[in-house]
Design an enzyme around this catalytic site. Structure first.
Site, mmCIF file in Angstrom:
data_model
loop_
_atom_site.group_PDB
_atom_site.id
_atom_site.type_symbol
_atom_site.label_atom_id
_atom_site.label_comp_id
_atom_site.label_asym_id
_atom_site.label_seq_id
_atom_site.Cartn_x
_atom_site.Cartn_y
_atom_site.Cartn_z
ATOM 1 N N GLU A 36 15.406 -38.498 -4.400
ATOM 2 C CA GLU A 36 16.749 -37.932 -4.577
ATOM 3 C C GLU A 36 17.361 -37.612 -3.212
ATOM 4 O O GLU A 36 18.532 -37.850 -2.972
ATOM 5 C CB GLU A 36 16.677 -36.644 -5.412
ATOM 6 C CG GLU A 36 16.500 -36.911 -6.885
ATOM 7 C CD GLU A 36 16.220 -35.617 -7.645
ATOM 8 O OE1 GLU A 36 15.205 -34.970 -7.330
ATOM 9 O OE2 GLU A 36 17.006 -35.281 -8.519
ATOM 10 N N PHE A 37 16.510 -37.094 -2.352
ATOM 11 C CA PHE A 37 16.970 -36.765 -1.001
ATOM 12 C C PHE A 37 17.468 -38.026 -0.287
ATOM 13 O O PHE A 37 18.551 -38.067 0.288
ATOM 14 C CB PHE A 37 15.833 -36.101 -0.203
ATOM 15 C CG PHE A 37 16.248 -35.733 1.179
ATOM 16 C CD1 PHE A 37 16.103 -36.625 2.224
ATOM 17 C CD2 PHE A 37 16.829 -34.491 1.444
ATOM 18 C CE1 PHE A 37 16.512 -36.304 3.503
ATOM 19 C CE2 PHE A 37 17.250 -34.162 2.724
ATOM 20 C CZ PHE A 37 17.086 -35.068 3.748
ATOM 21 N N ASP A 38 16.648 -39.092 -0.381
ATOM 22 C CA ASP A 38 17.028 -40.346 0.280
ATOM 23 C C ASP A 38 18.326 -40.904 -0.280
ATOM 24 O O ASP A 38 19.140 -41.473 0.445
ATOM 25 C CB ASP A 38 15.921 -41.392 0.121
ATOM 26 C CG ASP A 38 14.716 -41.025 0.968
ATOM 27 O OD1 ASP A 38 13.621 -41.547 0.713
ATOM 28 O OD2 ASP A 38 14.880 -40.192 1.887
ATOM 29 N N LEU A 84 7.050 -14.482 31.554
ATOM 30 C CA LEU A 84 6.561 -13.133 31.276
ATOM 31 C C LEU A 84 5.440 -12.753 32.229
ATOM 32 O O LEU A 84 4.662 -13.615 32.645
ATOM 33 C CB LEU A 84 6.009 -13.069 29.851
ATOM 34 C CG LEU A 84 7.006 -13.300 28.729
ATOM 35 C CD1 LEU A 84 6.283 -13.500 27.409
ATOM 36 C CD2 LEU A 84 7.953 -12.112 28.627
ATOM 37 N N GLU A 113 4.336 -10.260 18.985
ATOM 38 C CA GLU A 113 4.509 -11.605 18.428
ATOM 39 C C GLU A 113 3.410 -12.521 18.933
ATOM 40 O O GLU A 113 2.764 -12.217 19.939
ATOM 41 C CB GLU A 113 5.842 -12.202 18.909
ATOM 42 C CG GLU A 113 7.044 -11.464 18.442
ATOM 43 C CD GLU A 113 8.294 -11.882 19.221
ATOM 44 O OE1 GLU A 113 8.288 -12.947 19.882
ATOM 45 O OE2 GLU A 113 9.265 -11.127 19.174
ATOM 46 N N LYS A 115 1.996 -15.588 20.981
ATOM 47 C CA LYS A 115 2.439 -16.305 22.181
ATOM 48 C C LYS A 115 2.076 -17.773 21.964
ATOM 49 O O LYS A 115 0.911 -18.156 22.056
ATOM 50 C CB LYS A 115 1.762 -15.744 23.427
ATOM 51 C CG LYS A 115 2.254 -16.397 24.703
ATOM 52 C CD LYS A 115 1.797 -15.615 25.894
ATOM 53 C CE LYS A 115 2.109 -16.226 27.238
ATOM 54 N NZ LYS A 115 2.616 -17.551 27.328
ATOM 55 N N ASP A 117 1.576 -21.601 22.484
ATOM 56 C CA ASP A 117 1.213 -22.349 23.682
ATOM 57 C C ASP A 117 1.880 -23.719 23.643
ATOM 58 O O ASP A 117 1.266 -24.719 23.291
ATOM 59 C CB ASP A 117 -0.312 -22.483 23.735
ATOM 60 C CG ASP A 117 -0.783 -22.928 25.094
ATOM 61 O OD1 ASP A 117 0.044 -22.976 26.014
ATOM 62 O OD2 ASP A 117 -1.977 -23.237 25.236
ATOM 63 N N TYR A 225 12.034 -17.322 19.234
ATOM 64 C CA TYR A 225 11.585 -15.935 19.355
ATOM 65 C C TYR A 225 12.501 -15.023 20.179
ATOM 66 O O TYR A 225 12.130 -13.911 20.518
ATOM 67 C CB TYR A 225 10.178 -15.875 19.950
ATOM 68 C CG TYR A 225 9.958 -16.777 21.155
ATOM 69 C CD1 TYR A 225 10.648 -16.574 22.332
ATOM 70 C CD2 TYR A 225 9.048 -17.821 21.087
ATOM 71 C CE1 TYR A 225 10.455 -17.394 23.416
ATOM 72 C CE2 TYR A 225 8.840 -18.650 22.182
ATOM 73 C CZ TYR A 225 9.536 -18.427 23.340
ATOM 74 O OH TYR A 225 9.348 -19.241 24.416
ATOM 75 N N LYS A 312 -2.832 -12.139 27.411
ATOM 76 C CA LYS A 312 -3.411 -13.471 27.186
ATOM 77 C C LYS A 312 -4.866 -13.358 26.772
ATOM 78 O O LYS A 312 -5.627 -12.574 27.344
ATOM 79 C CB LYS A 312 -3.316 -14.312 28.472
ATOM 80 C CG LYS A 312 -1.873 -14.485 28.961
ATOM 81 C CD LYS A 312 -1.391 -15.896 28.874
ATOM 82 C CE LYS A 312 -1.937 -16.759 29.965
ATOM 83 N NZ LYS A 312 -1.268 -18.032 30.080
ATOM 84 N N CYS A 406 -18.865 -51.147 38.632
ATOM 85 C CA CYS A 406 -19.082 -50.758 37.238
ATOM 86 C C CYS A 406 -20.569 -50.455 37.010
ATOM 87 O O CYS A 406 -21.423 -51.280 37.343
ATOM 88 C CB CYS A 406 -18.610 -51.886 36.322
ATOM 89 S SG CYS A 406 -18.972 -51.558 34.595
ATOM 90 N N CYS A 409 -21.932 -53.370 34.565
ATOM 91 C CA CYS A 409 -22.008 -54.802 34.864
ATOM 92 C C CYS A 409 -21.874 -55.103 36.357
ATOM 93 O O CYS A 409 -21.935 -56.259 36.762
ATOM 94 C CB CYS A 409 -20.950 -55.572 34.076
ATOM 95 S SG CYS A 409 -19.271 -55.258 34.646
ATOM 96 N N CYS A 424 -12.955 -51.089 35.019
ATOM 97 C CA CYS A 424 -13.782 -52.267 35.265
ATOM 98 C C CYS A 424 -12.981 -53.444 34.730
ATOM 99 O O CYS A 424 -12.667 -53.491 33.539
ATOM 100 C CB CYS A 424 -15.111 -52.148 34.526
ATOM 101 S SG CYS A 424 -15.946 -53.743 34.440
ATOM 102 N N CYS A 430 -18.398 -57.307 30.292
ATOM 103 C CA CYS A 430 -19.011 -55.988 30.464
ATOM 104 C C CYS A 430 -19.432 -55.418 29.085
ATOM 105 O O CYS A 430 -18.583 -55.242 28.201
ATOM 106 C CB CYS A 430 -17.986 -55.082 31.148
ATOM 107 S SG CYS A 430 -18.551 -53.415 31.436
#
Ligand code: IVH
Length: 685
Positions: A36-38, A84, A113, A115, A117, A225, A312, A406, A409, A424, A430
């Site tokens: 329906e969305f499409d 911060l 809150e 943090k 990453d 945030y 942290k 290497c 080889c 290599c 190899c």
């Protein structure tokens, strides 16, 4: 909706679709089916084609721009993008609290809150419409990444409701879930690209992509945030977060208002305990003064606000001795140094190996055999060496030299200009490269020869039975039956023996793989930079191997999304007579070397793909759609897991399944898309 007035229709559809997008991506509570969305989206796109002058600035059709942004412009931040002050100790948190109380009087409330990453981002809205997105850059000016940020579906292009300042900015963090990160890295490894070190780097790399459509495919998310405006709606940060949420922004509910440092440290303890359960990485807790008036009173230093601090979490570290270094050669010939360590306990597991990444990092650390090294487990799965304890360096030690030939080889290693990795170049001879290529060839998304795993490939190679992919198709029962190998793992000895059934299964799976479509055969060849998606794009434009082998670089590079680097790699691959011979042999064994125009239910197209089916479908009964999946080689499973490829969603599907699929990043498709996959023209029904 006024059916005669296209402007009204466009406005109405835009609003409706944005509402459904919000329900789907922000609230995780959709009320209509994908189909329906499409349909709504298509109606809007058709109208927009007829009346481009009426396209709304927040139109959902404007999310995935296909035009390439050649370079990023620069944006001067209206409010500097500061970072911060960090702390790792409770003591410093209490010092911060003292400073705040001294400057503001005694009554203070904090908001704690997560943090996140990821990568910091600033979004500017004018009259409720997203006009600019920028990275932090140097804090004063950043990169204009508006086109890329528009592709993140949880970011509203226009805010909900009307009550907002004429101009405001929201700051937040763009990130990748751990699941998406692993998926992206697996794909990069398949394509011979260097994997990202952690989800943060992957998010940062994605934001800088020049192609917004590629960025859209990576499935990034964004938490907001921080609200900035010359006329903030509320007097507290907490209320401003709430109003941001009501405008349609994704604001984490995982936050708390605290009246004392004891409450703050309780929150920190609670989050630290449960943080591995979050589907994304966090690296600490941010503590902010709630009152805006008090924030203004405290103000800023040159680098940080005085009203906030980041606590942290420390990554666990351990000290141990570096015993030796192994140089491992991968499928693409990339040489990776791995450190062997004196076993040591770190974050609950015994660590014996650590990643050293590449020659540059070894040189930078000046790490030597016998050194005491500090290892750390961050977001990454394999721990890394972060420093050397020089005080404990043995009296006579030599700098570590990266190998020049290497280890497998003996071929001299090469390095591309500007790259940190040594390769290599002896790719067809190899041993680990051949084994790696064979493993790639049989893998699920390539030829899907399930019964041959890594161990068996290695055994067949060691016995001299296979040297390249075509040899697999010449294996006979007598070659396989009775083969055995003793596998020595750390704590036990296992004997791998090919019995009657094993031999039969291998031969059957090899035979069945001959039905795999051309784009997967091309992917299976293991040409550098040709991953699954690229293989599909190439075979769509050049649907025949003979044509492909004679196409030149410029013609290849003119295929949408195929750049010079990929084009060169394809041309170089086929310029090698051994590779042309391999293709010839594979063809003689019956592998498909042409993209077939699919007829209804062509066999094997879904081989290796698993589906969860939910809801009611228009042109299939529930059993019927399962049968269609299986007839095309796919597998139907009952519960959504990390291993599910698609959730096939009908009408009235269970909300739990959708939630789970969204959480795990499993792709959700509707009936129409499924029909396209198996090559069924819906009008045939
Ligand atoms: S507030 C002026 N809140 O951490 C202060 N930052 O190391 C604006 N970050 O630059 C930042 N989660 O990129 C804030 N809940 C959160 C955060 C957060 C992650 C990032 C942000 C910031 C960096 C500081």
């Amino acid at each position: 909706m006024n059916a005669d007035n296209p402007l009204q229709q466009i406005i109405g559809l835009t609003r409706l679709i944005n509402e459904h997008n919000h329900r789907y991506y922000v609230l995780s509570a959709p009320v209509i089916s994908d189909q329906e969305f499409d349909t709504l989206l298509r109606q809007l796109e058709n109208l927009e084609k007829l009346y481009p002058e009426f396209i709304q600035p927040d139109s959902p059709s404007q999310r995935v721009g296909s035009d390439l942004t050649k370079q990023f412009g620069q944006v001067v931040h209206k409010y500097p993008m500061l970072s911060l002050a960090n702390t790792y100790t409770e003591e410093e948190l209490r010092d911060f609290d003292q400073r705040v109380r001294k400057a503001t009087g005694n009554e203070v409330e904090y908001v704690c809150e997560l943090k996140f990453d990821g990568v910091a981002i600033g979004l500017t809205y004018r009259n409720g419409v997203l006009v600019r997105a920028s990275t932090r850059g140097d804090g004063t000016r950043g990169d204009d990444v508006t086109a890329n940020m528009r592709t993140i579906r949880s970011i509203p292009l226009m805010i909900r409701g009307r009550q907002c300042p004429a101009e405001f900015e929201v700051r937040g963090e763009v990130y990748l879930t751990r699941h998406q990160f692993q998926k992206l890295n697996a794909q990069r490894i398949d394509e011979g690209e260097e994997p990202f070190a952690n989800p943060r780097n992957a998010a940062a790399g994605s934001l800088k992509l020049l192609d917004p459509a590629e960025m859209a495919r990576r499935g990034l998310h964004c938490f907001l945030y921080y609200l900035l405006s010359d006329s903030l709606p509320y007097a507290t940060h907490y209320q401003n977060l709430e109003v941001m949420k009501s405008w349609g922004f994704r604001v984490s509910d995982y936050r708390a208002r605290c009246r004392s440092m004891d409450e703050v440290t309780d929150f920190i303890g609670e989050v630290d305990k449960g943080r591995s359960e979050f589907p994304f990485d966090i690296d600490g807790i941010v503590v902010k003064v709630n009152s805006i008036e008090q924030q203004q009173l405290l103000g800023f230093t040159a680098k940080n606000p005085r009203w906030a601090i980041a606590y942290k979490f420390s990554a666990e570290q351990a000290a141990t001795r570096l015993l030796s270094i192994d140089f491992q050669v991968g499928r693409t010939g990339a040489v990776t140094p791995v450190a062997n360590l004196q076993p040591v306990l770190l974050a609950g597991t015994t660590v014996k190996r650590a990643s050293l990444h590449n020659a540059d990092i070894i040189a930078q650390l000046d790490v030597r055999i016998g050194d005491t090294v500090i290892i750390e487990k961050g977001g990454e799965i394999i721990p890394k060496i972060i420093s050397v304890d020089l005080r404990q360096r043995p009296a006579h030690s030599d700098p570590l030299e990266f190998i020049i030939t290497c280890p497998e080889c003996g071929t001299p290693l090469t390095r591309n200009a500007g790259e940190a990795i040594f390769y290599c170049p002896n790719s067809d001879v190899c041993p680990p490269q051949i084994k790696g290529k064979l493993e790639h060839f049989i893998s699920r998304k390539a030829m899907n020869i399930e019964s041959l795993g890594e161990g068996k490939i290695s055994l067949l190679y060691d016995k001299g039975l296979i040297r390249n992919a075509a040899d697999l198709y010449e294996l006979k029962y007598e070659d396989l039956f009775g083969l055995e190998k003793v596998l020595q793992t750390e704590d036990k000895t296992k004997v791998l023996r090919f019995r009657e059934k094993t031999a039969d299964n291998i031969l059957k799976a090899v035979e069945a793989s001959k039905a795999v479509p051309f784009h997967r055969v091309l992917f299976a060849l293991g040409i550098r930079y040709i991953g699954e998606t690229v293989a599909k794009k190439i075979t769509k434009a050049i649907p025949d191997i003979d044509l492909l082998m004679s196409t030149d670089r410029d013609a290849l590079a003119s295929i949408p999304d195929i750049g010079e680097r990929i084009a060169t790699s394809v041309v170089e691959y086929f310029a090698n007579p051994e590779h042309r011979m391999l293709v010839g042999r594979l063809r003689r064994h019956g592998l498909i070397m042409k993209e077939e125009v699919k007829s209804v239910h062509s066999g094997g197209i879904l081989a290796g793909t698993s589906f969860v089916v939910s809801g009611v479908f228009t042109s299939y009964s529930r059993e019927g759609i399962k049968k269609a999946i299986e007839e095309n080689g796919g597998k139907v499973v009952s519960a959504v897991s990390q291993h599910t490829d698609y959730l096939l969603a009908g009408e009235k599907m269970g909300p739990e399944k959708r939630k789970k699929a969204t959480q795990l990043g499993v792709q959700i498709i509707g009936e129409e898309e499924f029909n396209r996959m198996i090559g069924v023209n819906p009008t045939l029904f």
